[in-house]
Design a protein around this motif. Structure first.
Motif, mmCIF file in Angstrom:
data_model
loop_
_atom_site.group_PDB
_atom_site.id
_atom_site.type_symbol
_atom_site.label_atom_id
_atom_site.label_comp_id
_atom_site.label_asym_id
_atom_site.label_seq_id
_atom_site.Cartn_x
_atom_site.Cartn_y
_atom_site.Cartn_z
ATOM 1 N N THR A 11 0.853 -1.181 0.000
ATOM 2 C CA THR A 11 0.000 0.000 0.000
ATOM 3 C C THR A 11 0.889 1.230 0.000
ATOM 4 O O THR A 11 1.849 1.319 0.769
ATOM 5 C CB THR A 11 -0.904 0.004 1.243
ATOM 6 N N ARG A 12 0.563 2.170 -0.887
ATOM 7 C CA ARG A 12 1.293 3.437 -0.991
ATOM 8 C C ARG A 12 0.279 4.568 -1.005
ATOM 9 O O ARG A 12 -0.851 4.399 -1.460
ATOM 10 C CB ARG A 12 2.107 3.489 -2.283
ATOM 11 N N ARG A 13 0.706 5.705 -0.529
ATOM 12 C CA ARG A 13 -0.135 6.906 -0.587
ATOM 13 C C ARG A 13 -0.041 7.502 -1.991
ATOM 14 O O ARG A 13 0.948 7.316 -2.699
ATOM 15 C CB ARG A 13 0.333 7.921 0.448
ATOM 16 N N SER A 14 -1.043 8.233 -2.358
ATOM 17 C CA SER A 14 -1.028 8.870 -3.679
ATOM 18 C C SER A 14 0.147 9.830 -3.810
ATOM 19 O O SER A 14 0.706 9.995 -4.896
ATOM 20 C CB SER A 14 -2.345 9.571 -3.966
ATOM 21 N N SER A 18 3.337 10.358 -6.858
ATOM 22 C CA SER A 18 3.831 11.559 -7.532
ATOM 23 C C SER A 18 5.283 11.869 -7.170
ATOM 24 O O SER A 18 6.043 12.323 -8.021
ATOM 25 C CB SER A 18 2.936 12.761 -7.215
ATOM 26 N N LYS A 19 5.680 11.586 -5.942
ATOM 27 C CA LYS A 19 7.048 11.908 -5.509
ATOM 28 C C LYS A 19 8.064 10.822 -5.855
ATOM 29 O O LYS A 19 9.228 11.118 -6.090
ATOM 30 C CB LYS A 19 7.070 12.159 -3.994
ATOM 31 N N HIS A 20 7.641 9.582 -5.837
ATOM 32 C CA HIS A 20 8.556 8.456 -6.050
ATOM 33 C C HIS A 20 7.978 7.498 -7.093
ATOM 34 O O HIS A 20 7.911 6.282 -6.869
ATOM 35 C CB HIS A 20 8.790 7.699 -4.738
ATOM 36 N N VAL A 24 7.409 3.230 -7.186
ATOM 37 C CA VAL A 24 6.062 2.654 -7.170
ATOM 38 C C VAL A 24 5.839 1.818 -8.429
ATOM 39 O O VAL A 24 5.299 0.707 -8.353
ATOM 40 C CB VAL A 24 4.990 3.758 -7.029
ATOM 41 N N PHE A 25 6.278 2.320 -9.581
ATOM 42 C CA PHE A 25 6.122 1.558 -10.823
ATOM 43 C C PHE A 25 6.937 0.266 -10.782
ATOM 44 O O PHE A 25 6.478 -0.783 -11.251
ATOM 45 C CB PHE A 25 6.520 2.391 -12.039
ATOM 46 N N ALA A 26 8.131 0.311 -10.204
ATOM 47 C CA ALA A 26 8.950 -0.896 -10.075
ATOM 48 C C ALA A 26 8.244 -1.929 -9.202
ATOM 49 O O ALA A 26 8.259 -3.126 -9.506
ATOM 50 C CB ALA A 26 10.320 -0.544 -9.500
#
Length: 152
Positions: A11-14, A18-20, A24-26
């Protein structure tokens, strides 16, 4: 309980997106990532490969449900009617194929791993295709008497 159990999800924050975004894509290439938002519903980010695998598994499940709802004939004959490539298999192999596909589907749903059923389905379909093309496990006679030759 969900239809497909989530074995590995982060789980990641929105704001992380945008920042990392590269990180996140990896992660999303490796496993499902849930993106939480303060002002909206949680979103899911996953690879196209994973989405396609889930779609394939759900289609396979729909086909299996259709087959099991019919009560005429054996499981193998009903499955061969739905998956016509099974007609290239011997009656014994049709029976084994039908049971193997059901077992693989059950394992896929129980573990949330679509590749188990997809691999089994692909393996049996490719076997049927090879048999239909005339390939078999019988030894090729003209190779029995072949003499080895020197390498060039």
């Amino acid at each position: 309980m969900t239809l497909l159990n989530e074995l590995r999800t982060t789980t990641r924050r929105s704001s992380d997106l945008s920042k990392h975004s590269a990180d996140v894509f990896a992660e999303a290439e490796d496993h499902t990532v849930q993106i939480t938002r303060r002002d909206g519903e949680t979103l899911v980010l996953m690879s196209q490969r994973e989405a396609d695998a889930r779609d394939t598994l759900l289609q396979f499940a729909a086909d299996l449900i259709t087959v099991t709802l019919d009560d005429e004939g054996t499981l193998a004959s009903r499955m061969a009617d739905r998956f016509q490539w099974m007609l290239a298999l011997s009656p014994e192999d049709q029976t084994k194929c039908a049971q193997d596909l059901v077992n693989a589907a059950r394992a896929s749903f129980a573990t949330g791993q679509p590749h188990l059923a997809i691999a089994e389905l692909t393996s049996w379909r490719e076997t049927a295709t090879a048999i239909a093309a005339g390939l078999s496990s019988l030894p090729i006679e003209w190779l029995d008497d072949a003499e080895p030759v020197e390498r060039p």
